[in-house]
Design an enzyme around this catalytic site. Structure first.
Site, short mmCIF file in Angstrom:
data_model
loop_
_atom_site.label_atom_id
_atom_site.label_comp_id
_atom_site.label_asym_id
_atom_site.label_seq_id
_atom_site.Cartn_x
_atom_site.Cartn_y
_atom_site.Cartn_z
N ARG A 79 0.80 -1.22 0.00
CA ARG A 79 0.00 0.00 0.00
C ARG A 79 0.84 1.27 0.00
O ARG A 79 0.61 2.18 -0.81
CB ARG A 79 -0.90 0.08 1.25
CG ARG A 79 -2.23 -0.58 1.12
CD ARG A 79 -2.60 -1.16 2.45
NE ARG A 79 -1.61 -2.17 2.76
CZ ARG A 79 -1.72 -3.44 2.34
NH1 ARG A 79 -2.77 -3.81 1.70
NH2 ARG A 79 -0.77 -4.32 2.59
N THR A 80 1.77 1.37 0.94
CA THR A 80 2.43 2.66 1.13
C THR A 80 3.26 3.03 -0.10
O THR A 80 3.14 4.14 -0.64
CB THR A 80 3.29 2.63 2.40
OG1 THR A 80 2.50 2.10 3.46
CG2 THR A 80 3.77 4.01 2.77
N LYS A 112 25.80 -2.82 0.26
CA LYS A 112 27.27 -2.73 0.27
C LYS A 112 27.75 -1.95 1.48
O LYS A 112 28.92 -1.64 1.60
CB LYS A 112 27.74 -2.02 -1.00
CG LYS A 112 27.38 -2.75 -2.28
CD LYS A 112 27.91 -1.97 -3.48
CE LYS A 112 26.82 -1.76 -4.51
NZ LYS A 112 27.20 -0.76 -5.52
N ARG A 150 10.85 4.05 3.80
CA ARG A 150 10.50 3.06 4.83
C ARG A 150 11.76 2.32 5.22
O ARG A 150 12.58 1.96 4.36
CB ARG A 150 9.46 2.07 4.31
CG ARG A 150 9.27 0.90 5.28
CD ARG A 150 8.09 0.05 4.94
NE ARG A 150 6.85 0.77 5.18
CZ ARG A 150 5.64 0.21 5.09
NH1 ARG A 150 5.53 -1.07 4.76
NH2 ARG A 150 4.55 0.90 5.33
N HIS A 176 4.25 5.68 11.80
CA HIS A 176 3.84 5.53 10.39
C HIS A 176 2.88 6.69 10.09
O HIS A 176 1.67 6.51 9.94
CB HIS A 176 3.16 4.18 10.20
CG HIS A 176 2.97 3.76 8.78
ND1 HIS A 176 3.13 4.61 7.70
CD2 HIS A 176 2.62 2.55 8.24
CE1 HIS A 176 2.88 3.94 6.58
NE2 HIS A 176 2.58 2.70 6.89
N1 CP Z 1 -0.54 -0.12 5.80
C1 CP Z 1 0.69 -0.34 5.29
O1 CP Z 1 1.66 0.30 5.69
O2 CP Z 1 0.74 -1.32 4.33
P1 CP Z 1 2.05 -1.74 3.54
O3 CP Z 1 2.99 -2.39 4.53
O4 CP Z 1 1.59 -2.69 2.46
O5 CP Z 1 2.66 -0.50 2.98
#
Ligand code: CP
Length: 307
Positions: A51-52, A80, A101, A129
């Site tokens: 999603r993100t 590396k 991320r 998040h």
């Molecule tokens: N909700 C969420 O962060 O989903 P993903 O891990 O698929 O990005």
């Protein structure tokens, strides 16, 4: 340089501004389709995501911009030994904005301290998040029409659930919010969130292991996955993974206008039999996440003088 590392980096007024922009994008997408022409988003994902990452990419394409990036650490020079700080300096030479991320708490903050372009925290370990929180806030706003006077239940893995930590921080600034924490003993909300966020903001909260007993009180039920990737011990994960499984039968005493949210991915914690229940909001939440990320990209690029 303005970045988004923690949801509290934005004031309540700024969050409302993002919600207003997202609602305008939903109503008039054509107004926004060229706004980021010639701009590049770099998606630096050192940890898996559906999603993100893809909603950031879809957001940038729908704004007329372009996307570069990687979806796993081993295909980048992190494999590396390159540091996050150096990666951020390098990507600043190629892109206008970064979404990152990383499995390590604080890595996006290190990136922001070293980049010369805005950095967005797209999830750091079990910490925060904030862009999932933007999706959650738009969902709550569109479902309830307000952020005040709500009883919000968080259920499942409250220890490692970074989406839970960020949403509790965001909601702690609104009036008359009550929080219900439903988890196994081993997966309780960390003490620092209870002390520094809930207690510090005088938010009343209760902790329980029993979802059924608190269900009638809830306006919002935020279900979460038990996160296998954060456990040191597979046995503990297997013992706890199915602690809560929401089924239609288990909603017998829920409010008729309950809103069921989940950041996804789900494993077993919400039965697919609930998906068609009008109270299930989690797929709308996915769509709203894209619109909030569009609004966020616009805001940060404007503030950086890049639009
Ligand atoms: N909700 C969420 O962060 O989903 P993903 O891990 O698929 O990005």
């Amino acid at each position: 340089m303005r970045s988004l590392i923690d949801i509290l980096d934005f004031s309540v007024e700024e969050l409302q501004e993002l919600i207003d922009t997202a609602n305008d994008i939903i109503a008039h997408p054509e107004k926004y389709s060229e706004r980021c022409r010639g701009k590049k988003l770099a998606t630096l994902f050192f940890e898996p995501s559906t999603r993100t990452r893809l909603s950031f990419e879809a957001a940038m394409y729908e704004l007329g911009g372009n996307v570069i990036g990687f979806s796993e650490a081993r295909s980048s020079s992190a494999a590396k030994g390159e540091s996050v700080a150096d990666t951020a300096r390098v990507i600043s030479c190629y892109a206008d904005i970064i979404a990152m991320r990383h499995p390590k708490e604080g890595a996006p903050l290190v990136a922001a301290m070293n980049a010369s372009i805005p950095v967005i925290n797209a999830g750091d370990g079990g910490h925060n998040h904030p862009t999932q929180t933007l999706a959650d806030l738009l969902t709550i706003y569109r479902e309830k029409g307000r952020f005040e006077h709500l009883t919000v239940g968080f259920c499942g893995d409250l220890k490692f659930g970074r989406t839970v930590h960020s949403l509790i921080c965001a909601l702690s600034r609104y009036e008359d919010i009550r929080v219900v924490l439903i988890s196994p003993e081993e997966l309780k909300l960390p003490s620092y969130v209870k002390k520094d966020v809930l207690a510090a903001n005088h938010i009343p909260y209760v902790q329980t292991t029993d979802l059924e007993s608190v269900m009638p009180d809830l306006d919002i039920l935020y279900m979460t996955r038990v996160q296998r990737e954060r456990f040191f011990n597979e046995e503990d994960y297997l013992r706890l993974k199915d602690s809560y499984i929401l089924t239609p039968e288990r909603l017998w005493n829920a409010k008729a206008d309950l809103s069921i949210l989940h950041p996804l991915p789900r494993v077993n914690e919400i039965s697919v039999a609930i998906d068609d229940d009008p109270r299930a909001c989690y797929f709308k939440q996915v769509l709203y996440g894209k619109y909030m990320r569009m609004a966020l990209i616009l805001k940060l690029l404007q503030e950086a003088g890049r639009l």
